[in-house]
Design an enzyme around this catalytic site. Structure first.
Site, PDB file in Angstrom:
ATOM      1  N   SER A 205     -16.470  36.879  -6.970  1.00 55.93           N
ATOM      2  CA  SER A 205     -16.773  36.445  -8.336  1.00 55.93           C
ATOM      3  C   SER A 205     -15.692  36.853  -9.313  1.00 55.93           C
ATOM      4  O   SER A 205     -15.285  38.006  -9.373  1.00 55.93           O
ATOM      5  CB  SER A 205     -18.083  37.063  -8.797  1.00 55.93           C
ATOM      6  OG  SER A 205     -19.151  36.554  -8.081  1.00 55.93           O
TER       7      SER A 205
ATOM      8  N   HIS B 292     -21.391  37.362 -15.407  1.00 54.14           N
ATOM      9  CA  HIS B 292     -22.356  38.157 -14.653  1.00 54.14           C
ATOM     10  C   HIS B 292     -21.717  39.355 -13.945  1.00 54.14           C
ATOM     11  O   HIS B 292     -22.415  40.286 -13.540  1.00 54.14           O
ATOM     12  CB  HIS B 292     -23.104  37.283 -13.632  1.00 54.14           C
ATOM     13  CG  HIS B 292     -22.307  36.915 -12.442  1.00 54.14           C
ATOM     14  ND1 HIS B 292     -21.613  35.745 -12.352  1.00 54.14           N
ATOM     15  CD2 HIS B 292     -22.084  37.570 -11.279  1.00 54.14           C
ATOM     16  CE1 HIS B 292     -20.998  35.696 -11.179  1.00 54.14           C
ATOM     17  NE2 HIS B 292     -21.269  36.795 -10.515  1.00 54.14           N
TER      18      HIS B 292
ATOM     19  N   ASP C  83     -20.529  31.196 -18.045  1.00 52.52           N
ATOM     20  CA  ASP C  83     -20.399  32.323 -17.116  1.00 52.52           C
ATOM     21  C   ASP C  83     -18.963  32.851 -17.073  1.00 52.52           C
ATOM     22  O   ASP C  83     -18.412  33.112 -16.015  1.00 52.52           O
ATOM     23  CB  ASP C  83     -20.870  31.952 -15.710  1.00 52.52           C
ATOM     24  CG  ASP C  83     -21.022  33.179 -14.808  1.00 52.52           C
ATOM     25  OD1 ASP C  83     -21.228  34.282 -15.346  1.00 52.52           O
ATOM     26  OD2 ASP C  83     -20.917  33.046 -13.579  1.00 52.52           O
TER      27      ASP C  83
ATOM     28  N   GLY D 170     -24.936  16.272 -29.775  1.00 55.46           N
ATOM     29  CA  GLY D 170     -26.284  16.017 -30.281  1.00 55.46           C
ATOM     30  C   GLY D 170     -27.057  14.988 -29.483  1.00 55.46           C
ATOM     31  O   GLY D 170     -27.826  14.203 -30.051  1.00 55.46           O
TER      32      GLY D 170
END
Length: 489
Positions: A228, A125, A155, A284
């Protein structure tokens, strides 16, 4: 991102100009790392770790230029005419197209140099949608950065600058972190460059429901907007995590921070370098922490006895997935993989994030109170073991342009992409000819070339690599097509 009881903020970037921090920034946090063993009762010296980390943590400036976009608005034949008593009712019962100018967006975050030749890890981001990225080193040198690859699911992003002999931060093993160890958070909160804060590892394998794959390191080190993508460093000066989330009631430091462990980061970086994108192995199944499932059943006054209280409760098994091949069924509880104890979903996600399609694993689970072990081969989202490559717009073999105002008026449509040329490729194979106007792809509205390019990339790596296209011919007749993207493999 889910709206949790308290605020979950990605401590991403400090935003300026006409862009509010609340509108753009996810507050992602840098985390200090666990300290080396210390003598009981003696203070821990963090200066060595700070000296190692500071030169390797960079300041990233993000710019997204102003853009012109077309939006639909309610038509109003009276323009700005003021009708305080409502005599004219609502004459604007139609819609019209209007061009608007999006504001220039600027923000900042952090990144970590992981190799001397200029590779830098940060958060997705921090760089997502950027037209320009400027990296400032600790010694104030500035470089333009190129995005090598991103992974929204974790992210994480890998960027690169053209430089040599950079001060790279050694990568440590986040698996060896222990709750209670000291760590440093290094980053650039509020544009205060080269800031270091300290705390302890307060929890591991924490799941917040913010990313598709997460197993966060939790710390009480102070982290804020701008941290961040920064570094979580242990007392030996090793990178053990990339700043991830701030959990706060105020949006600033008042709670806990969360970092993405290097076990996940290493695989993401390696895949981006080798394949251009992450090769994700899937078990799965859909599952939940066994103790949470048990608590939920007890809350409904149901009798529960799985034969075990820790692990991952299997709530759903995909028929053709790796879990089905292993013999997993709904109601089973996964307790270990490759001999590694699994007590909750975040631990399972973290371990699976280190694997690729085609890898074999040994899975131990409890089925009707009996322990079983099975060896299986992991698969990708498309149900095979091949390398999944993200397709680009070229696979369609066509040229496009946004529909003209004249064509909109003629066909009574508000948007769409006109196919202006068809060469060999997926569109020709599906029977789509020049002149066809695409309006929806996979149930999403298509107005720009960027829209269809994004949808092609998403579909090419999905379980169902097909574009379901809806549109209209120049005659006004509607058309529907299924466009397979198998060639993107």
């Amino acid at each position: 991102m889910k709206n949790l009881k308290n605020y979950l903020v990605t401590a991403a970037c400090v935003v300026s100009l006409a862009f509010s921090a609340g509108a753009f920034i996810q507050v992602n946090a840098a985390h200090p790392a666990a300290p080396a063993p210390a003598v009981a009762g003696q203070p821990v010296d963090l200066t060595y770790a700070a000296d190692k980390a500071l030169p390797a943590v960079v300041h990233i400036k993000y710019v997204q230029n102003a853009k012109t976009k077309t939006v639909e608005v309610e038509s109003n034949p009276f323009g700005d005419f003021f009708d305080p008593f409502g005599f004219f009712g609502n004459p604007g019962n139609g819609r019209r197209q209007q061009q608007v100018q999006t504001p220039k967006k600027e923000a900042s975050g952090s990144g970590v140099i992981i190799s001397t030749d200029g590779y830098i890890v940060t958060n997705n981001h921090v760089v997502d949608g950027a037209d320009e990225l400027t990296v400032t080193l600790n010694d104030n040198r500035e470089f333009s950065a190129t995005i090598i690859g991103t992974d929204k699911t974790t992210d994480l992003a890998l960027i690169k600058i053209s430089a040599k002999d950079l001060p790279a931060l050694p990568i440590g093993d986040s698996d060896k972190l222990r709750v209670g160890e000291w760590v440093l958070a290094v980053g650039n909160p509020f544009n205060l460059t080269s800031t270091v804060t300290a705390g302890i590892v307060s929890a591991k394998a924490r799941s917040l429901g913010a990313n598709g794959v997460e197993s966060f390191i939790q710390t009480d080190a102070a982290i804020n907007q701008g941290n961040s993508g920064g570094a979580l460093v242990n007392t030996r000066g090793e990178l053990v995590g990339i700043n991830a989330m701030l959990y706060s009631q105020t949006g600033s430091y008042a709670g806990y921070g969360f970092a993405i462990p290097t076990t996940i980061m290493n695989k993401v970086v390696d895949d981006i370098k080798k394949y251009g994108q992450v090769q994700r192995a899937l078990l799965g199944i859909m599952g939940v922490d066994a103790h949470k499932w048990i608590d939920a059943q007890k809350a409904q006054e149901k009798e529960v006895d799985l034969g075990v209280n820790e692990g991952v409760y299997v709530d759903k098994v995909e028929p053709d997935g790796a879990g089905a091949d292993a013999g997993l069924e709904q109601g089973d509880v996964i307790t270990s993989i490759d001999g590694k104890k699994i007590t909750k979903m975040a631990e399972l996600q973290e371990y699976m994030a280190t694997k690729r399609p085609g890898d074999k694993i040994s899975i131990t689970y409890v089925h009707k109170k009996k322990t079983k072990t099975s060896t299986i081969t992991l698969k990708n989202a498309q149900g095979n073991t091949g390398v999944v490559k993200q397709a680009d717009l070229d696979i369609l073999g066509a040229n496009f342009r946004e529909v003209t105002d004249q064509l909109k008026e003629h066909l009574k449509i508000g948007y769409g992409l006109e196919v202006t040329k068809v060469n060999n490729g997926a569109l020709k194979n599906a029977g789509i000819a020049r002149g066809f106007i695409i309006q929806k792809v996979n149930d999403e509205t298509v107005k720009t070339i960027d829209d269809i390019q994004r949808l092609v990339k998403e579909a090419s790596t999905s379980k169902d690599p097909v574009l379901y296209i809806q549109g209209v011919y120049p005659t006004g007749k509607k058309g529907y097509f299924a466009v397979p993207l198998e060639e993107s493999k």
